[in-house]
Design an enzyme around this catalytic site. Sequence first.
Site, PDB file in Angstrom:
ATOM      1  N   GLU A 257     -19.311  50.336  53.163  1.00 49.65           N
ATOM      2  CA  GLU A 257     -19.500  51.773  53.363  1.00 49.65           C
ATOM      3  C   GLU A 257     -19.457  52.078  54.860  1.00 49.65           C
ATOM      4  O   GLU A 257     -19.633  51.177  55.676  1.00 49.65           O
ATOM      5  CB  GLU A 257     -20.844  52.209  52.773  1.00 49.65           C
ATOM      6  CG  GLU A 257     -20.924  51.925  51.289  1.00 49.65           C
ATOM      7  CD  GLU A 257     -22.064  52.651  50.619  1.00 49.65           C
ATOM      8  OE1 GLU A 257     -22.918  53.194  51.330  1.00 49.65           O
ATOM      9  OE2 GLU A 257     -22.067  52.667  49.377  1.00 49.65           O
ATOM     10  N   ASP A 370     -18.563  34.291  47.250  1.00 46.04           N
ATOM     11  CA  ASP A 370     -18.610  32.819  47.254  1.00 46.04           C
ATOM     12  C   ASP A 370     -17.267  32.245  46.799  1.00 46.04           C
ATOM     13  O   ASP A 370     -16.828  31.200  47.259  1.00 46.04           O
ATOM     14  CB  ASP A 370     -19.711  32.309  46.313  1.00 46.04           C
ATOM     15  CG  ASP A 370     -21.082  32.311  46.989  1.00 46.04           C
ATOM     16  OD1 ASP A 370     -21.133  32.434  48.220  1.00 46.04           O
ATOM     17  OD2 ASP A 370     -22.092  32.186  46.270  1.00 46.04           O
ATOM     18  N   ARG A 373     -14.235  33.668  49.589  1.00 43.44           N
ATOM     19  CA  ARG A 373     -14.369  33.420  51.017  1.00 43.44           C
ATOM     20  C   ARG A 373     -13.485  32.248  51.445  1.00 43.44           C
ATOM     21  O   ARG A 373     -12.896  32.257  52.525  1.00 43.44           O
ATOM     22  CB  ARG A 373     -15.836  33.082  51.285  1.00 43.44           C
ATOM     23  CG  ARG A 373     -16.271  33.212  52.697  1.00 43.44           C
ATOM     24  CD  ARG A 373     -17.745  32.799  52.804  1.00 43.44           C
ATOM     25  NE  ARG A 373     -18.660  33.753  52.202  1.00 43.44           N
ATOM     26  CZ  ARG A 373     -19.564  33.436  51.257  1.00 43.44           C
ATOM     27  NH1 ARG A 373     -19.656  32.202  50.791  1.00 43.44           N
ATOM     28  NH2 ARG A 373     -20.371  34.342  50.775  1.00 43.44           N
ATOM     29  N   ARG A 398      10.463  25.251  77.220  1.00 37.18           N
ATOM     30  CA  ARG A 398      10.194  25.957  78.473  1.00 37.18           C
ATOM     31  C   ARG A 398       9.971  24.954  79.608  1.00 37.18           C
ATOM     32  O   ARG A 398       9.163  24.031  79.470  1.00 37.18           O
ATOM     33  CB  ARG A 398       8.957  26.821  78.272  1.00 37.18           C
ATOM     34  CG  ARG A 398       8.346  27.357  79.520  1.00 37.18           C
ATOM     35  CD  ARG A 398       9.124  28.534  80.042  1.00 37.18           C
ATOM     36  NE  ARG A 398       8.381  29.203  81.117  1.00 37.18           N
ATOM     37  CZ  ARG A 398       8.961  29.867  82.094  1.00 37.18           C
ATOM     38  NH1 ARG A 398      10.269  29.951  82.149  1.00 37.18           N
ATOM     39  NH2 ARG A 398       8.239  30.453  83.011  1.00 37.18           N
ATOM     40  N   THR A 400       9.024  24.112  83.678  1.00 37.75           N
ATOM     41  CA  THR A 400       8.507  24.519  84.994  1.00 37.75           C
ATOM     42  C   THR A 400       8.453  23.257  85.848  1.00 37.75           C
ATOM     43  O   THR A 400       8.293  22.149  85.311  1.00 37.75           O
ATOM     44  CB  THR A 400       7.087  25.120  84.925  1.00 37.75           C
ATOM     45  OG1 THR A 400       6.203  24.147  84.411  1.00 37.75           O
ATOM     46  CG2 THR A 400       7.022  26.373  84.084  1.00 37.75           C
ATOM     47  N   ARG A 441     -21.726  25.908  43.447  1.00 40.25           N
ATOM     48  CA  ARG A 441     -21.621  27.241  44.018  1.00 40.25           C
ATOM     49  C   ARG A 441     -20.862  27.214  45.345  1.00 40.25           C
ATOM     50  O   ARG A 441     -20.082  28.114  45.640  1.00 40.25           O
ATOM     51  CB  ARG A 441     -23.019  27.836  44.198  1.00 40.25           C
ATOM     52  CG  ARG A 441     -22.937  29.296  44.531  1.00 40.25           C
ATOM     53  CD  ARG A 441     -24.248  30.010  44.403  1.00 40.25           C
ATOM     54  NE  ARG A 441     -24.124  31.332  45.012  1.00 40.25           N
ATOM     55  CZ  ARG A 441     -25.122  32.161  45.191  1.00 40.25           C
ATOM     56  NH1 ARG A 441     -26.320  31.818  44.811  1.00 40.25           N
ATOM     57  NH2 ARG A 441     -24.924  33.328  45.757  1.00 40.25           N
ATOM     58  N   GLY A 470       3.469  34.879  80.206  1.00 37.67           N
ATOM     59  CA  GLY A 470       3.802  36.304  80.143  1.00 37.67           C
ATOM     60  C   GLY A 470       4.583  36.661  78.881  1.00 37.67           C
ATOM     61  O   GLY A 470       4.379  37.722  78.293  1.00 37.67           O
ATOM     62  N   GLU A 493     -14.507  39.968  54.697  1.00 38.87           N
ATOM     63  CA  GLU A 493     -15.101  39.056  53.691  1.00 38.87           C
ATOM     64  C   GLU A 493     -16.364  38.393  54.236  1.00 38.87           C
ATOM     65  O   GLU A 493     -16.605  37.216  54.021  1.00 38.87           O
ATOM     66  CB  GLU A 493     -14.094  37.996  53.252  1.00 38.87           C
ATOM     67  CG  GLU A 493     -12.870  38.591  52.631  1.00 38.87           C
ATOM     68  CD  GLU A 493     -12.713  38.226  51.171  1.00 38.87           C
ATOM     69  OE1 GLU A 493     -11.907  38.861  50.525  1.00 38.87           O
ATOM     70  OE2 GLU A 493     -13.423  37.329  50.672  1.00 38.87           O
TER      71      GLU A 493
END
Lengths: 512, 260
Positions: A257, A370, A373, A398, A400, A441, A470, A493
Amino acid sequence: MSVPGAQRSGEPDEPTLCQDLWPSPAGSRACMSSERADLAGGGSGDERTHAPSGERVDDTKQVLDRLSFPEDYLGHADATGPVPVQFRVVTDPYGARVPAPPSRARPRHHALLYPSRDIADAARPPASRSMPDFSLTPEQESLRDLARKFARTEMAPHAAECDRTSRFPEEIYRKAFDLGLMNLNVPTEYGGSGLGLFEQCLIVEELAYACGGMTTSTIANCLALEPILLDGTPEQKERFLKPFCAEYHLASFALTEPSGGSDPGSMHTLARKDGNDYLITGDKCFISNAPNASLYTVFATVDPKLRHKGVTAFVVSRSATGVSVGPDEEKMGHRASSTSTVRFDEVRVPVSDRLGPEGNGFSLAMRTLDQTRTPIGALATGIAQAALDHAASYSLKRETFGKPIADHQAIQIKLANMVQAVHASRLLTWRAAWTIDRGQRGTLESSIAKCFASDTAFAVADQAIQIFGGYGYMREYPVEKLLRDAKLTQIYEGANEIQRTVIARELLRNYA
Amino acid sequence: MEIVVCVKPIPDPETRLRAAPDGTTLDIEGVKFVLTGYDESAVEQALLLKEGTPGSKVHVVSAGPSPRTEEVLRASLALGCDTATWVELPAGVGHDPVTSARALGKAVSALPHDLVLCGKQAGDDEAGVVAGALGELLGVPDFGAVVDLRWDAAASRLRFQRSAEAGSETWEASLPCVIALQQAWNDPRTAKLPSILKSRKMPIAKSPPDPPSPENGTSRPVKFELPPPRTGAKLIEYKTPEEAAQKLVKVLREEAKVFP
C-alpha cells in the site's frame, strides 16, 4: 523431479576424492558419506562404502578418534577449564564438516542451521547420496535450455528497446505463455507447468540473463497465483486457475500500500462484511503487471485494530465494479514490466472468493513469499551472471597501456570477486529451492538467497560498469541497465532490510 | 503417410572445442550434444507433412552412443515426433558415415516408411554421405539439398526444389524415397515445456546394432586439429584516400605478395 542428486543413485561405484582426503588408519577406505551415516545412527543400511577389501567402518568411536579438532575449536573453551567436547559431525549441504558446539551452548534447534543426515532422512529420496550433487538431470537441462533459447532469441533482442521506451512487450509474454514458461508453479491438472521450485529457479535465472524486467512480468503470475495454490479450496482452484491458465492471462499480487509494504499489519485497505459479500475499499501500489492483469489477489483487513490478525485475502477480477487501475509508473529499471496502483472502491466480492478464513491473510502472504522469494534470488543471479559475462568479455577486448585490461591485476581482482559472488548466489538459491522442494518451509534459506543474490547483482553490475569505464555509463552499452534492474531485486518481494530481520530472527531463535 | 526422420547428435555449436588426447577426434568430455541444424529442418518438415496429412506418423531414428543419442531422440519427441528408435553404437564407432548409414538403414527397414527425411549433412563432420548411402541401402531414390518440400495428395507426388549451381530446380517424385534437406529455410519450431516433460517419459525403442564386420568401418579418422588462430589484422593509417590506396598497394605487394 526436483532434487538434483536423486538421479545419480544407482551409478556404479567410483573412486572419490574423500579417499585421499580422509585416509583411514586401519587401511579401510570408507567414504566420508558412509562415516557420516554411521555417526548418525547406522544410516539406512544401503550406504555404499568404497572398500576394496570389503571392510566397512561402522565404529563411531573409531571415526571420532580420527577427527582431531582442538578442544577450543570455534572458541567454545570454558573459562574454568576445557570441557569434554562433544562433537557431532553434521552435514552442511556444501560438504563442510562442522563440529557441533559443546553441549551447554548447543542450540535447541540445531538441525535448522545444519540439517544433519539423521534428522533430514525422512524427507530424502531413498538411496541418494548424502553429499549434494550439483549436476542437473537431463530433464532439468532441457528445461534450462528451453529458457535459455527463449531468453536469447526472443527476449534479448528487444531488451534495450523496451528499456529505452518503457514498452510492455506483450507479444513476448504471449510467446512465453505458449511455450509453458509462464505459470510455472501451477500444477498441470490446472493447466500450469507444475514445476518444483528448483526447476523454476533454473528457468528464471536464464530469463533474467536476457532482461530482468521481462522476467518480472513473466513470473508475476507465479506470485499472484501462489495464494490460491496454498489456501484455495479445490473448488476455488478449479474455478480460478483452470480458465486462467488455459489462455494467456496475467495476474497481480496486491499487498503493498502507499503507506508501506513491509508492514502488512498496518494495512489500510478495508474489507467490510455486507451480507454474504465483502466490500473492499483502498489503494494498492507498485503492483507488477497491474495495468495488464485480469485477476488480482488482494490483501485487505476486516478490522484495522486487529492488525495482522485482521488481514484477509481475496481473489478479485479486474472487471469487478469499482476496480480502477492507475497509469503505468515511470521506473528506474525493469522498464519492460508494467507497474501501477490499483484502486478498489466499494468492490463487492463474494465470500466464496475469500482465500481461507478471515484473518488468515497475513500468514498466507508470508507463506506465499516464502515460496516466491527464492526465484528472486535466481532472477538476481541471472542479472549478475550477465554483468559478469559482459565485463569479462569486454576486459579481453579493451586495451590500455598496450595490453588488454584483463591483463591488469586491478581488473583481474574485480573479476575474481565478481565470479565468487555469482557462484555463491547460485548455490544459495539452489539450496533454498532444494530445501523448499523437500517440503520444509525454508524461510531462512530463501531469505539468505534473496538477500545475498540481490546485493550481489547490484555490486557485480556496479563493478561491470567500472570495468567498462566511461562506456559502461553510456546507454549504448548494456551494463548500466543491469545496475538499474538489479536495484529492484534489493527492494521487491521483501526489502533486503526485512530479509535481514527475518534472517536474524531465524538465527537467534535457535539460541534463545 | 509414415515418415521416418534420421537425426544425428552433434556438439553444441556454442561449445568450446578441443582435440582428444590421442589427436584423432574431438574431445567430447563435458560437451553437450544437440540436433544439427539440417536435422532440425528435417524434423520440422516431417511435422509439417504430418500436420497436413491426417493419419500420418513421424518416427525418429538415430544411431550412436549413449547418452547423447538418447538426448537428441528425446529432443525430437519433444518437438512432436511419435516414436523414437535408437541404434546403440559403441562410442568411437560411427565416425564412418557408411557404418552409420547401415545402422540407420536396418532400423528404418524395420519401421513403416513411405518417406525418409534427413538433414543433407551433419553439422559437425559435414560428410553428407548418409542420405545417399541410405537411399542405396533401401533401394529407393534419394535427393539432396532439398527445400520447399510439399505433398500433392491429389497426384500422390512429392514436389520440391533443389538449389542448383546457377538456379533452382523443381522436382516431383513418388514414394518411397529419401530426401535430404537444407537447413534454415522452414523456421524449426521450439519444443514447449509440457512436451519436454512428456518426452522424458516416452519409451525409446532399441534396435540392436550389426555385429562388427569387415564391411563396417571402412574409413577412420586419423587426425583432428582446430584451425590455427587468426593472426592480427593490419590497420593502415592515412590522411587522404589517395594515401590510403598507396599504402594498401604497398602492403599488398611487399608483405602479402598479392602482386608480383
